[in-house]
Design an enzyme around this catalytic site. Sequence first.
Site, short mmCIF file in Angstrom:
data_model
loop_
_atom_site.label_atom_id
_atom_site.label_comp_id
_atom_site.label_asym_id
_atom_site.label_seq_id
_atom_site.Cartn_x
_atom_site.Cartn_y
_atom_site.Cartn_z
N ASP A 83 0.85 -1.19 0.00
CA ASP A 83 0.00 0.00 0.00
C ASP A 83 0.89 1.25 0.00
O ASP A 83 1.80 1.38 0.83
CB ASP A 83 -0.87 -0.04 1.27
CG ASP A 83 -1.96 0.99 1.27
OD1 ASP A 83 -2.42 1.39 0.18
OD2 ASP A 83 -2.39 1.38 2.39
N HIS A 84 0.62 2.16 -0.92
CA HIS A 84 1.36 3.44 -0.99
C HIS A 84 2.88 3.25 -1.04
O HIS A 84 3.62 3.86 -0.25
CB HIS A 84 1.00 4.36 0.19
CG HIS A 84 -0.42 4.82 0.16
ND1 HIS A 84 -0.87 5.82 -0.67
CD2 HIS A 84 -1.51 4.40 0.85
CE1 HIS A 84 -2.18 6.00 -0.49
NE2 HIS A 84 -2.60 5.14 0.43
N ASP A 105 2.98 4.99 -5.37
CA ASP A 105 2.24 6.23 -5.17
C ASP A 105 3.16 7.43 -5.43
O ASP A 105 3.83 7.93 -4.54
CB ASP A 105 1.68 6.29 -3.74
CG ASP A 105 0.82 7.54 -3.54
OD1 ASP A 105 0.72 8.36 -4.48
OD2 ASP A 105 0.26 7.70 -2.43
N HIS A 181 -7.65 10.03 3.85
CA HIS A 181 -7.23 9.03 4.82
C HIS A 181 -7.58 9.45 6.25
O HIS A 181 -7.65 10.64 6.54
CB HIS A 181 -5.73 8.78 4.71
CG HIS A 181 -5.33 8.11 3.43
ND1 HIS A 181 -4.66 8.74 2.43
CD2 HIS A 181 -5.54 6.84 2.99
CE1 HIS A 181 -4.46 7.89 1.43
NE2 HIS A 181 -4.98 6.74 1.74
N ALA A 216 -11.48 4.96 2.30
CA ALA A 216 -12.90 4.58 2.21
C ALA A 216 -13.49 4.05 3.52
O ALA A 216 -14.50 3.35 3.51
CB ALA A 216 -13.07 3.55 1.10
N ASN A 257 -10.29 0.54 -0.17
CA ASN A 257 -9.27 0.46 0.90
C ASN A 257 -9.83 0.86 2.25
O ASN A 257 -10.39 1.96 2.41
CB ASN A 257 -8.13 1.43 0.58
CG ASN A 257 -7.20 0.90 -0.48
OD1 ASN A 257 -7.53 -0.06 -1.18
ND2 ASN A 257 -6.04 1.50 -0.59
P1 13P Z 1 -8.93 4.88 5.56
O1 13P Z 1 -8.05 5.75 6.38
O2 13P Z 1 -10.18 5.60 5.15
O3 13P Z 1 -9.22 3.57 6.19
O4 13P Z 1 -8.15 4.57 4.18
C1 13P Z 1 -7.20 3.53 4.11
C2 13P Z 1 -6.42 3.56 2.85
O5 13P Z 1 -6.74 4.21 1.88
C3 13P Z 1 -5.21 2.72 2.81
O6 13P Z 1 -4.49 2.90 1.63
O1 G3H Z 2 -3.25 4.87 3.52
C1 G3H Z 2 -2.70 4.71 4.60
C2 G3H Z 2 -3.01 3.54 5.43
O2 G3H Z 2 -4.06 3.84 6.31
C3 G3H Z 2 -1.79 3.03 6.12
O3 G3H Z 2 -1.41 3.89 7.14
O4 G3H Z 2 1.01 4.37 6.74
O5 G3H Z 2 -0.01 4.55 9.04
O6 G3H Z 2 0.34 2.31 7.98
P1 G3H Z 2 0.08 3.78 7.77
ZN ZN Z 3 -4.57 4.89 0.86
#
Ligand code: 13P
Ligand code: G3H
Ligand code: ZN
Length: 312
Positions: A83-84, A105, A181, A216, A257
């Site tokens: 993720d990201h 990202d 987020h 989301a 997500n």
């Molecule tokens: P939320 O913070 O809305 O749960 O989003 C999570 C997210 O986009 C992780 O990539």
């Molecule tokens: O998009 C972000 C996710 O909620 C992950 O958050 O970078 O704190 O693990 P984090």
């Molecule tokens: Zn995200």
Amino acid sequence: MPLVTSAEMFKKAYDGGYAIGAFNVNNMEIVQGITEAAQELKSPVILQASAGARKYANPSYLKKLVEAAVIECPDIPIVMHLDHGPDFETCKSCIDNGFTSVMIDASSKPFEENIEITRKVVEYAHAHGVVVEAELGALAGIEDDVKVDAKDSAYTRPEEVEEFVSRTGVDSLAIAIGTSHGAYKFKPGTKPQLRFDILDEIVKKIPGFPIVLHGASSVPQEYVKIINANGGQLVDAIGVPEDQLRQAARSAVCKINIDSDLRLGFTAGIRQTFIEHPELFDPRGYLKPARQNVKDIVKHKIVDVLGSAGKA
Ligand code: 13P
Ligand code: G3H
Ligand code: ZN
């Protein structure tokens, strides 16, 4: 079955008018809560780890936790996703370590630079049988007090998506249509509203292409209340209304997500247990209800929001 990519999952979700839940994982209890729910409901699922999660848990532990989930959940397809991903090196490291999907990202970079970095990741990923998600547009909080023009500029620009997708060869695209987020997505007193008009424009430009919705979480108020009733202080935490997430899931949005909602459920379970059982000091005593809340939330998402139950 072994870990899979999201290619087949997204095709079925697109055609079937539902979405796959992508849930963030940071520890064993969260992995268990998510995958037990998905296994019981025969739902495909995406487990995603951020750079922060990898730093916290150590990539080796995270990988082994996911491998354990794959063994315990033989009936469902599971994707392991970065993720990201902040740069090529992080994506490469995940690809080399068995992730089946990565997100690069580079959405904060200028358009041409975003294309260049994304294309480099796609080349490496595809050569290793891994799929890639990229992002166009910035996930700004729409509570930000900015002028309309500047605010609009944070949304994905539909006129850019076709060129971005064709020049990068990316497999799915995260877009910005008003989500953000965290647990504070909208100003109290305002009506939360995603920009489905922008989504429609995007879909017209790239029909059949899987779209991803970040940020989301719906920030369930029952868990916010439990947290606040047990010593927490979450003021004006507001998420995306679930009817809008259902609408998104029926559309070209194939991946939704969710992280913050799981954090809320987990925290609510621990806080409530500490207050109700002040004598308790066995971590299993308070992590068990936290894990159960994660499972309950994921089940609710799969059945009532995403529509992915029985689609494994
Ligand atoms: P939320 O913070 O809305 O749960 O989003 C999570 C997210 O986009 C992780 O990539
Ligand atoms: O998009 C972000 C996710 O909620 C992950 O958050 O970078 O704190 O693990 P984090
Ligand atoms: Zn995200």
